[in-house]
Design a protein around this motif. Structure first.
Motif, PDB file in Angstrom:
ATOM      1  N   ASP A   1       0.819  -1.211   0.000  1.00  0.00           N
ATOM      2  CA  ASP A   1       0.000   0.000   0.000  1.00  0.00           C
ATOM      3  C   ASP A   1       0.856   1.265   0.000  1.00  0.00           C
ATOM      4  O   ASP A   1       0.474   2.279  -0.581  1.00  0.00           O
ATOM      5  CB  ASP A   1      -0.946   0.017   1.198  1.00  0.00           C
ATOM      6  CG  ASP A   1      -2.064  -1.008   1.064  1.00  0.00           C
ATOM      7  OD1 ASP A   1      -2.338  -1.431  -0.086  1.00  0.00           O
ATOM      8  OD2 ASP A   1      -2.659  -1.381   2.092  1.00  0.00           O
ATOM      9  N   GLU A   2       2.009   1.209   0.673  1.00  0.00           N
ATOM     10  CA  GLU A   2       2.902   2.367   0.710  1.00  0.00           C
ATOM     11  C   GLU A   2       3.358   2.705  -0.718  1.00  0.00           C
ATOM     12  O   GLU A   2       3.380   3.870  -1.116  1.00  0.00           O
ATOM     13  CB  GLU A   2       4.117   2.076   1.592  1.00  0.00           C
ATOM     14  CG  GLU A   2       5.104   3.230   1.665  1.00  0.00           C
ATOM     15  CD  GLU A   2       6.387   2.883   2.410  1.00  0.00           C
ATOM     16  OE1 GLU A   2       7.136   3.818   2.715  1.00  0.00           O
ATOM     17  OE2 GLU A   2       6.637   1.689   2.669  1.00  0.00           O
ATOM     18  N   ARG A   3       3.715   1.671  -1.499  1.00  0.00           N
ATOM     19  CA  ARG A   3       4.154   1.876  -2.882  1.00  0.00           C
ATOM     20  C   ARG A   3       3.011   2.426  -3.738  1.00  0.00           C
ATOM     21  O   ARG A   3       3.205   3.352  -4.526  1.00  0.00           O
ATOM     22  CB  ARG A   3       4.678   0.573  -3.486  1.00  0.00           C
ATOM     23  CG  ARG A   3       5.153   0.736  -4.914  1.00  0.00           C
ATOM     24  CD  ARG A   3       5.648  -0.595  -5.486  1.00  0.00           C
ATOM     25  NE  ARG A   3       5.937  -0.498  -6.888  1.00  0.00           N
ATOM     26  CZ  ARG A   3       7.021   0.029  -7.416  1.00  0.00           C
ATOM     27  NH1 ARG A   3       7.962   0.514  -6.624  1.00  0.00           N
ATOM     28  NH2 ARG A   3       7.193   0.081  -8.720  1.00  0.00           N
ATOM     29  N   LYS A   4       1.817   1.857  -3.571  1.00  0.00           N
ATOM     30  CA  LYS A   4       0.659   2.319  -4.345  1.00  0.00           C
ATOM     31  C   LYS A   4       0.385   3.797  -4.076  1.00  0.00           C
ATOM     32  O   LYS A   4       0.152   4.583  -4.993  1.00  0.00           O
ATOM     33  CB  LYS A   4      -0.583   1.511  -3.996  1.00  0.00           C
ATOM     34  CG  LYS A   4      -0.613   0.136  -4.591  1.00  0.00           C
ATOM     35  CD  LYS A   4      -1.917  -0.556  -4.199  1.00  0.00           C
ATOM     36  CE  LYS A   4      -1.917  -2.004  -4.600  1.00  0.00           C
ATOM     37  NZ  LYS A   4      -3.150  -2.688  -4.182  1.00  0.00           N
ATOM     38  N   ALA A   5       0.412   4.181  -2.809  1.00  0.00           N
ATOM     39  CA  ALA A   5       0.147   5.565  -2.438  1.00  0.00           C
ATOM     40  C   ALA A   5       1.225   6.495  -2.997  1.00  0.00           C
ATOM     41  O   ALA A   5       0.933   7.576  -3.519  1.00  0.00           O
ATOM     42  CB  ALA A   5       0.068   5.698  -0.924  1.00  0.00           C
TER      43      ALA A   5
END
Length: 107
Positions: free
Chosen positions: A56-60
């Protein structure tokens, strides 16, 4: 009244698919536009900056970076240029040119 036979329907579907395939082949031959090239470069830069992130960190991060909210990381040369330029404030002409040359070549 005439009826469409399964054979004529099949032939019509094949013609439609062939037309779509020819159109897709024409699109594949076109070089990317300036906007597409800029987006590709942004994607490469954001992807490189996100290499240590996952889930999720990468997606954000990718979402905000591709929207332009997160600037890609500066290279060492860009950082050095910014620093030297700030230090050269107030200097003009040959004095500034000499200072910038020395500052940018310093390790």
């Amino acid at each position: 009244m005439k009826r469409l036979t399964p054979t004529s329907l099949f032939a019509g579907a094949l013609l439609a698919l062939a037309a779509l395939g020819a159109h897709a082949a024409d699109d594949a031959k076109k070089p990317p536009s300036e906007k597409q090239l800029k987006q590709q470069q942004l994607m490469k830069s954001c992807n490189a900056d996100a290499k240590d992130k996952t889930g999720d960190e990468r997606k954000a991060f990718m979402s905000s970076c591709l929207k332009g909210e997160t600037a890609p990381a500066k290279t060492a040369q860009q950082t050095k240029m910014t620093t030297c330029n700030a230090e050269a404030k107030g200097k003009t002409g040959d004095e500034r040119k000499t200072f910038m040359k020395e500052c940018l070549s310093a390790k």
